[in-house]
Write an enzyme that holds these catalytic residues in place. Structure first.
Site, PDB file in Angstrom:
ATOM      1  N   ASP A  40       0.818  -1.218   0.000  1.00  0.00           N
ATOM      2  CA  ASP A  40       0.000   0.000   0.000  1.00  0.00           C
ATOM      3  C   ASP A  40       0.857   1.277   0.000  1.00  0.00           C
ATOM      4  OD1 ASP A  40      -2.092  -1.876   0.459  1.00  0.00           O
ATOM      5  OD2 ASP A  40      -1.866  -1.660   2.630  1.00  0.00           O
ATOM      6  N   GLU A 247     -11.705   0.066  -2.758  1.00  0.00           N
ATOM      7  CA  GLU A 247     -10.811   0.612  -1.718  1.00  0.00           C
ATOM      8  C   GLU A 247      -9.639   1.312  -2.393  1.00  0.00           C
ATOM      9  OE1 GLU A 247      -9.451  -2.822   0.518  1.00  0.00           O
ATOM     10  OE2 GLU A 247      -8.281  -3.584  -1.153  1.00  0.00           O
TER      11      GLU A 247
HETATM   12  O1  FUB Z   1      -3.117  -3.552   3.605  1.00  0.00           O
HETATM   13  C1  FUB Z   1      -4.404  -3.826   4.097  1.00  0.00           C
HETATM   14  C2  FUB Z   1      -5.429  -3.504   3.056  1.00  0.00           C
HETATM   15  O2  FUB Z   1      -5.194  -4.260   1.884  1.00  0.00           O
HETATM   16  C3  FUB Z   1      -5.414  -2.091   2.565  1.00  0.00           C
HETATM   17  O3  FUB Z   1      -5.942  -1.169   3.463  1.00  0.00           O
HETATM   18  C4  FUB Z   1      -6.162  -2.260   1.303  1.00  0.00           C
HETATM   19  O4  FUB Z   1      -6.113  -1.167   0.439  1.00  0.00           O
HETATM   20  C5  FUB Z   1      -5.514  -3.503   0.738  1.00  0.00           C
HETATM   21  O5  FUB Z   1      -4.326  -3.221   0.053  1.00  0.00           O
END
Ligand code: FUB
Length: 347
Positions: A40, A247
Site C-alpha cells: 500500500d 478501496e
Molecule cells: O493492507 C491492508 C489492506 O489491503 C489495505 O488497506 C487495502 O487497500 C488492501 O491493500
C-alpha cells in the site's frame, strides 16, 4: 503435401499458444526492499527526497478470512530514497500500535502530508470495538517517529486515507473500503453494525471525501460521497465490479484536472476517473494498473521533475497474499490526458 503443411501449421500454432499461456510472467520492476514485507505505498516528495508510507506486512498467525483478518499489521516503517532507482532506506519503526491509545488491531494502508513544519501520518486501525477509524499522528521529521493523537479523527470511519493538497492550499482526505474495510456499515455517515453489502443490481457504495481543518487533525465539513460515473453520467451498480469503487483511493492533478484512482477489489484493477473539482463528479476513464500477483491492488501516483511514477505492490517475494512488497514503475499519459494502462508483467 497440403495435408502435411496443414498439420505442421497446426502443430506450430498450438506450440505458440502453449508457449504464450505457459509463459513465465516477468515483473517489470523489483521490490524496493526485501528485508521486510511492505504494501500500500503512498509516495510523497518531501524536501527533495522521496518518502514512501507503506503498510508493514507481517506473519502474525491471524487466520485468513473474507474480512482481511490475516492483514494483521502492528507498526509502520517509512522508506525513503534520493531518486527512483537509488538506495532505499528503511527508517525503522515510525509508529507502533502499542502507542495508539484507542487502537485495537490491524494497522492498514496509511498516507502522509506536510504543513507548516509538521508531518502528519494518517492511518486506519480498528478501535477496541473492532470498528475501523482513521487516526492521525505528528512528527517534525518525515520519517517520524510519530506521536499519535489520543482519539481517532472525529467523524472518520473505514480505511485507506489519501491526503491531497490542492493548488489553493486546501487539504482533502479521500477514504473508504468495502468488505473488510467496513464502508458498507456507514450509510449516511451513521454506523449500522448490521448494514450489508449492496446486491449486484443496486447502486455501488461510493468512496468518501472531507476537507481537512486548518489543524490537519479534524474534518472541516461533513463527510461527502464521491460520485464515479460512466460516460453517460450514470453511477455504477455493484454488479459492475470491474469498475466500481472497492478501496485504495488516490487523488492527483494532471493538466488542471482531478484524477481519482482506486482499486476494484474483487476484480483487482486500479481504475481512474477524471473530474473538474476535488469533490467530483469523476467520469470513469479506464485502468491504470492491471491485476498484480496477490489479491490486493493498491497504488499511489506522483510526479518528479516532469516524470510520473506509479507506486504499487505485488507478492513477488512471498507468493502469499498478506506478505507483499512495494515497487515503482513509470506512468505515462496519452496526449488526450488518458493514462496508458500499466501491466506489471511482461508476458
Ligand atoms: O493492507 C491492508 C489492506 O489491503 C489495505 O488497506 C487495502 O487497500 C488492501 O491493500
Amino acid at each position: 503435401m497440403l495435408k502435411f503443411l496443414g498439420t505442421t501449421c497446426l502443430l506450430f500454432l498450438s506450440a505458440l499458444l502453449f508457449a504464450q499461456t505457459d509463459a513465465v510472467q516477468k515483473p517489470v520492476s523489483q521490490p524496493l526492499v526485501s528485508h521486510i514485507y511492505t504494501a500500500d505505498p503512498s509516495a510523497h516528495l518531501f524536501g527533495g527526497r522521496i518518502y514512501i508510507y507503506p503498510s508493514h506486512d507481517i506473519e502474525s498467525g491471524a487466520k485468513e478470512d473474507d474480512e482481511g483478518g490475516h492483514f494483521d499489521m502492528k507498526d509502520y516503517h517509512i522508506l525513503s530514497m534520493k531518486k527512483i532507482g537509488g538506495k532505499v532506506k528503511d527508517h525503522g519503526v515510525a509508529l507502533d500500535i502499542k502507542n495508539i491509545p484507542w487502537a485495537g488491531r490491524q494497522l492498514w494502508a496509511p498516507d502522509a502530508a506536510y504543513k507548516d513544519g509538521t508531518y502528519y501520518l494518517y492511518f486506519p486501525v480498528k478501535d477496541k470495538k473492532d470498528v475501523f477509524r482513521i487516526g492521525v499522528a505528528t512528527s517534525k521529521k518525515p520519517e517520524g517517529p510519530f506521536q499519535a493523537e489520543p482519539q481517532p479523527i472525529s467523524g472518520s470511519y473505514s480505511i485507506d486515507p489519501c491526503i491531497f493538497k490542492d493548488t489553493d492550499g486546501s487539504y482533502y482526505m479521500y477514504f473508504g473500503g468495502i468488505w473488510g474495510g467496513q464502508l458498507q456499515r456507514w450509510p449516511g455517515n451513521n454506523y449500522e453494525a448490521g448494514a450489508q453489502l449492496k446486491k449486484p443490481e443496486e447502486t455501488a457504495i461510493l468512496p468518501r471525501v472531507a476537507k481537512l481543518g486548518a489543524d490537519m487533525k479534524t474534518f472541516a465539513e461533513p463527510v461527502k460521497e464521491i460520485r464515479i460515473v460512466d460516460e453517460k453520467g450514470n453511477l455504477f451498480l455493484e454488479g459492475n465490479n470491474d469498475k466500481r469503487f472497492f478501496e485504495a483511493s488516490w487523488m492527483h492533478r494532471y493538466n488542471g484536472k482531478y484524477y481519482f484512482s482506486y482499486s476494484t477489489g474483487d476484480t483487482h484493477n486500479i481504475c481512474y476517473a477524471i473530474g473538474d473539482s476535488p469533490y467530483g463528479p469523476f467520469t470513469y476513464k479506464g485502468i491504470v494498473l492491471k491485476p498484480v500477483q496477490g489479491w490486493t491492488n493498491h497504488h499511489s501516483i506522483m510526479e518528479i521533475e516532469g516524470v510520473w511514477w506509479l507506486f504499487y505492490h505485488d507478492v513477488q517475494l512471498s507468493g502469499k497474499t498478506h506478505l507483499r512488497n512495494v515497487k515503482v514503475t513509470e506512468l505515462t499519459y496519452n496526449p488526450d490526458g488518458t493514462i496508458r494502462t500499466v501491466d506489471a508483467y511482461r508476458r
